[in-house]
Design an enzyme around this catalytic site. Structure first.
Site: not given
Ligand code: MN
Length: 287
Positions: A152, A246
């Site tokens: 990520e 998120e």
């Molecule tokens: Mn994330």
């Protein structure tokens, strides 16, 4: 059609949680995916993992997995024993997810999180090189367990190794495994990239997973992320994969501390209802 999901920690103050109530909640709201903490999954018994997977299957929900490695497991560390611990942890998570039928493990799996560049260091290349070597070894466990590792890209205030899509592309090319791809996240892209659509296009078929959130980490629809530009770029690269929101709105606990939620962004909001609205909003964006 992209499957759309949500990360359980929207509702929690701590990273460890019983995921069963979230399976029901998220399925009831109408999501396709529940994303959970890969570290918790690795610490569960085989029987507990089996029960969670069976519950998700029963509710027609996919599971995806996310983690930020603790400093004691930093696979970019100059300390051999710390790197070894990190590689073993990645292997343990790959095996655990493999037992559940395989899937995606994304997050800061290439170093520690949250982390600043170590004091006195100005050249990150040795850290990147050690991380790449560690990832090459861990990737074998991903390949053996039907797992996709997605590194990520996060902003500079959370990590120092992969802050842009271009850095992540170079990283996964150096690792050279079909089971190691990239996780981009609109919250982080908004901080670091010149042009978000261009960053997505440059990532292309190396995009293995996609996180969405507003500039302020509110549920999609509450900020100024350029959703039209993003949906056009996802179409251009033929991304039909998973899209997981998120949002983080609750201060307090380890989640509030790590995410730096210093005020209550949930005032006046019903979290479940906001998740439902954000899901409808994203179905509109991605259609
Ligand atoms: Mn994330």
């Amino acid at each position: 059609m992209n499957k759309i999901g949500i990360y359980y920690a929207y509702w929690t103050h701590e990273w460890d949680a019983d995921f069963h109530p979230f399976v029901d909640k998220v399925a009831d709201i109408g999501f396709d995916i529940l994303e959970v903490n890969a570290g918790t999954i690795a610490r569960m018994s085989a029987e507990e993992r089996h029960r969670l997977k069976a519950h998700a299957d029963e509710r027609g929900l996919s599971l995806t997995y996310c983690v930020g490695l603790p400093h004691a497991c930093d696979v970019a560390s100059p300390d051999d024993s710390v790197r070894r611990k990190g590689i073993d942890y990645l292997i343990q998570m790959a095996k655990a997810v493999g037992e559940m039928g395989g899937g995606k493990i994304g997050g800061i799996i290439y170093s520690a999180w949250p982390a600043n560049m170590p004091a006195g260091v100005s050249d990150k290349r040795p850290y990147l090189e050690r991380s790449i070597a560690s990832m090459k070894e861990a990737a074998k466990a991903a390949e053996d367990n039907r797992v996709l590792f997605n590194v990520e890209v996060v902003n500079r205030f959370e990590q120092y190794l992969l802050n842009t899509a271009a850095e992540a592309v170079a990283y996964v090319e150096a690792v050279g495994s079909p089971n190691v791809k990239i996780l981009l996240d609109t919250f982080h892209l908004n901080i670091e990239e010149d042009f978000i659509g261009e960053a997505l296009r440059k990532t292309g078929d190396k995009l293995g997973h996609f996180h969405i959130g507003e500039n302020n980490r509110m549920p999609p629809g509450y900020g100024h992320i350029p959703w039209t530009e993003i949906s056009a770029a996802l179409r251009d690269i033929h991304y039909t994969g998973d899209v997981v929101m998120e949002p983080f709105v609750l201060p307090g606990g380890q989640v509030g501390s790590d995410i730096k939620v210093y005020r209550d962004l949930s005032v006046g909001l019903d979290l479940d209802e906001e998740a439902r609205k954000a899901l409808l909003f994203m179905r509109g964006v991605l259609k």
